[in-house]
Write a protein that holds these residues in place. Structure first.
Motif, PDB file in Angstrom:
ATOM      1  N   SER A  43       0.832  -1.215   0.000  1.00 59.62           N
ATOM      2  CA  SER A  43       0.000   0.000   0.000  1.00 59.62           C
ATOM      3  C   SER A  43       0.864   1.262   0.000  1.00 59.62           C
ATOM      4  O   SER A  43       2.094   1.204   0.020  1.00 59.62           O
ATOM      5  N   ASP A  44       0.174   2.393   0.046  1.00 62.17           N
ATOM      6  CA  ASP A  44       0.870   3.681   0.192  1.00 62.17           C
ATOM      7  C   ASP A  44       1.328   3.894   1.631  1.00 62.17           C
ATOM      8  O   ASP A  44       2.025   4.847   1.929  1.00 62.17           O
ATOM      9  N   GLY A  45       0.864   3.011   2.506  1.00 64.51           N
ATOM     10  CA  GLY A  45       1.239   3.141   3.909  1.00 64.51           C
ATOM     11  C   GLY A  45       0.024   2.974   4.794  1.00 64.51           C
ATOM     12  O   GLY A  45      -0.737   3.917   5.010  1.00 64.51           O
ATOM     13  N   LEU A  46      -0.183   1.739   5.257  1.00 65.96           N
ATOM     14  CA  LEU A  46      -1.322   1.429   6.108  1.00 65.96           C
ATOM     15  C   LEU A  46      -0.765   0.673   7.317  1.00 65.96           C
ATOM     16  O   LEU A  46      -0.437  -0.511   7.210  1.00 65.96           O
ATOM     17  N   THR A 180      -5.995   8.308  -2.214  1.00 64.77           N
ATOM     18  CA  THR A 180      -5.088   7.615  -1.288  1.00 64.77           C
ATOM     19  C   THR A 180      -5.682   7.663   0.121  1.00 64.77           C
ATOM     20  O   THR A 180      -6.532   8.513   0.413  1.00 64.77           O
ATOM     21  N   SER A 181      -5.166   6.770   0.978  1.00 63.25           N
ATOM     22  CA  SER A 181      -5.696   6.750   2.339  1.00 63.25           C
ATOM     23  C   SER A 181      -5.327   8.042   3.075  1.00 63.25           C
ATOM     24  O   SER A 181      -6.105   8.545   3.889  1.00 63.25           O
ATOM     25  N   GLU A 182      -4.149   8.591   2.749  1.00 64.66           N
ATOM     26  CA  GLU A 182      -3.721   9.850   3.388  1.00 64.66           C
ATOM     27  C   GLU A 182      -4.739  10.958   3.108  1.00 64.66           C
ATOM     28  O   GLU A 182      -5.173  11.688   4.006  1.00 64.66           O
ATOM     29  N   VAL A 185      -8.121  10.187   4.947  1.00 58.24           N
ATOM     30  CA  VAL A 185      -8.054  10.562   6.369  1.00 58.24           C
ATOM     31  C   VAL A 185      -8.019  12.076   6.513  1.00 58.24           C
ATOM     32  O   VAL A 185      -8.714  12.653   7.361  1.00 58.24           O
ATOM     33  N   GLY A 186      -7.242  12.695   5.628  1.00 55.22           N
ATOM     34  CA  GLY A 186      -7.144  14.171   5.650  1.00 55.22           C
ATOM     35  C   GLY A 186      -8.520  14.794   5.466  1.00 55.22           C
ATOM     36  O   GLY A 186      -8.889  15.734   6.175  1.00 55.22           O
ATOM     37  N   GLY A 187      -9.276  14.255   4.512  1.00 52.42           N
ATOM     38  CA  GLY A 187     -10.623  14.768   4.223  1.00 52.42           C
ATOM     39  C   GLY A 187     -11.544  14.603   5.419  1.00 52.42           C
ATOM     40  O   GLY A 187     -12.307  15.503   5.778  1.00 52.42           O
ATOM     41  N   TYR A 188     -11.446  13.453   6.064  1.00 51.90           N
ATOM     42  CA  TYR A 188     -12.285  13.163   7.243  1.00 51.90           C
ATOM     43  C   TYR A 188     -11.918  14.135   8.375  1.00 51.90           C
ATOM     44  O   TYR A 188     -12.783  14.736   9.011  1.00 51.90           O
ATOM     45  N   GLN A 189     -10.594  14.282   8.568  1.00 53.45           N
ATOM     46  CA  GLN A 189     -10.147  15.166   9.660  1.00 53.45           C
ATOM     47  C   GLN A 189     -10.502  16.621   9.430  1.00 53.45           C
ATOM     48  O   GLN A 189     -10.780  17.365  10.371  1.00 53.45           O
ATOM     49  N   ALA A 190     -10.489  16.996   8.146  1.00 53.63           N
ATOM     50  CA  ALA A 190     -10.786  18.394   7.813  1.00 53.63           C
ATOM     51  C   ALA A 190     -12.295  18.658   7.823  1.00 53.63           C
ATOM     52  O   ALA A 190     -12.730  19.756   7.490  1.00 53.63           O
ATOM     53  N   GLY A 191     -13.083  17.614   8.124  1.00 55.47           N
ATOM     54  CA  GLY A 191     -14.529  17.805   8.218  1.00 55.47           C
ATOM     55  C   GLY A 191     -15.225  17.805   6.861  1.00 55.47           C
ATOM     56  O   GLY A 191     -16.361  18.243   6.741  1.00 55.47           O
TER      57      GLY A 191
END
Ligand SMILES: N[C@@H](CCC(=O)N[C@@H](CS)C(=O)NCC(=O)O)C(=O)O
Length: 341
Positions: A43-46, A180-182, A185-191
């Motif tokens: 992966s890209d990093g999981l 990507t997962s990054e 996650v970024g999207g989720y964290q940014a609301g």
């Protein structure tokens, strides 16, 4: 009319043509030996599955499958080149020969197994899709997600399952799709979304990367079957067998109590199952072009399946995933490997 001599000549000419066609391509095992390393798609990093540690060394359950293959082929689990692939790139990389094994939290489905020129070799982790939400929302069930904005990664079964689930339950959702997962996650964290959906093991991996993991909860609902496992290119049965039996060797080793710590003592075991696994009775690597100690090398250098699970994703790891259905069949789970004999 052709006489017998002509027929023999015609047959050998055919054989020559066939040999020149097939002989033009080395087998994956030959290529791997020539290169001195297994090309492994990750992966890209999981975290827990495939991610580089602080020193840049790849770690994880999926990484350990590739290390097992390298141990079986070379007697050296470190003989692996890792190629980082996002969900969209992964199958093309396998088809084109960029990687020889794809070991990247990838779900075994009919379409993938029959139309993409790849073969799944087994299941290394039985998973299912779930949802992660902000604790503040006070949501306790997926049935409360009508109208939610949902962060999803493109090119995944996740995208398809969530659409099925909402349609089947007569609910609406707004898909917010990332590559990507990054980014997800970024999207989720940014609301950008209220919910992040993925395989539950991946939610556990993604949650620990949040700035405040305790502010998010993973709901209990599981909406799909996600059997994750390594895959290879179609058309090379020897390599298919090597990857398949490398995984099975780890699962069998757990069943017979062979660990990376006791494997040397176990070579003296009188249990014929253990003797066969460790190459003390017969050579079960021969049919795959491997030495008799292929499985010994896997267990001594990588460990049995239980060790690999606990170290990377188990209750002692940051992911804290219970064995659950991934327990051996002898312990009430569904993890089962055909016998080495
Ligand atoms: N198991 C599913 C999902 C796989 C997947 O790629 N999930 C994302 C979850 S965010 C992931 O692991 N991304 C890691 C990455 O992009 O490297 C599949 O095979 O389609």
């Amino acid at each position: 009319m052709l006489n017998k001599k002509h027929l023999v000549l015609a047959a050998s000419a055919g054989a020559l043509t066939l040999a020149s066609v097939t002989g033009a391509h080395a087998t994956t095992l030959e290529d791997t030996r020539e290169r001195g390393a297994v090309q492994c798609g990750v992966s890209d990093g999981l975290p827990g599955f495939s991610a580089p540690d602080d020193a840049g060394n790849w770690q994880g359950l999926d990484v350990d499958v590739c290390r097992a293959v390298a141990a079986a082929v070379f007697g050296d689990a470190d003989a692996v080149n890792y190629v980082s692939l996002n969900a969209v790139e992964r199958f093309t990389a396998l088809q084109s020969g960029e990687v020889d094994v794809l070991s990247r939290n990838t779900t075994w489905t009919t379409t993938r197994d029959t139309t993409l020129g790849v073969n799944f070799t087994g299941v290394s982790f039985y998973d299912g899709q779930g949802f992660m939400v902000s604790r503040d929302l006070g949501i306790s069930s997926a049935s409360e997600l009508d109208g939610a904005a949902i962060c999803i990664q493109s090119g995944t079964t996740t995208e398809l399952n969530v659409a099925d689930y909402f349609r089947a339950n007569d609910m609406q959702f707004d898909p917010i799709v990332f590559d990507t997962s990054e980014q997800t996650v970024g999207g989720y964290q940014a609301g950008r979304c209220d919910v992040l959906t993925s395989d539950t093991s991946q939610l556990a991996a993604l949650r620990i990367q949040l700035n405040d993991p305790t502010a998010s909860v993973i709901l209990k609902d599981i909406i799909s079957k996600e059997p994750l496992g390594p895959s290879v290119r179609q058309g090379d049965d020897e390599w298919f067998n090597i990857v398949k039996w490398s995984l099975f060797a780890m699962i069998n080793a757990e069943e017979y109590g062979i660990t990376s710590d006791n494997v040397d003592e176990m070579t003296a075991s009188e249990d014929p199952n253990i003797a066969r696994i460790l190459g003390q009775d017969g050579n079960y690597g021969e049919g795959m072009g491997l030495d008799a100690d292929w499985a010994y090398n896997i267990i001594s250098q990588v460990g049995n399946y239980g060790e690999v699970f606990e170290r990377n994703v188990g209750m002692g790891s940051p992911l804290e995933i219970e064995r659950g259905v991934n327990a051996l069949w002898t312990d009430g789970g569904i993890m089962y490997a055909p016998p080495i004999r």
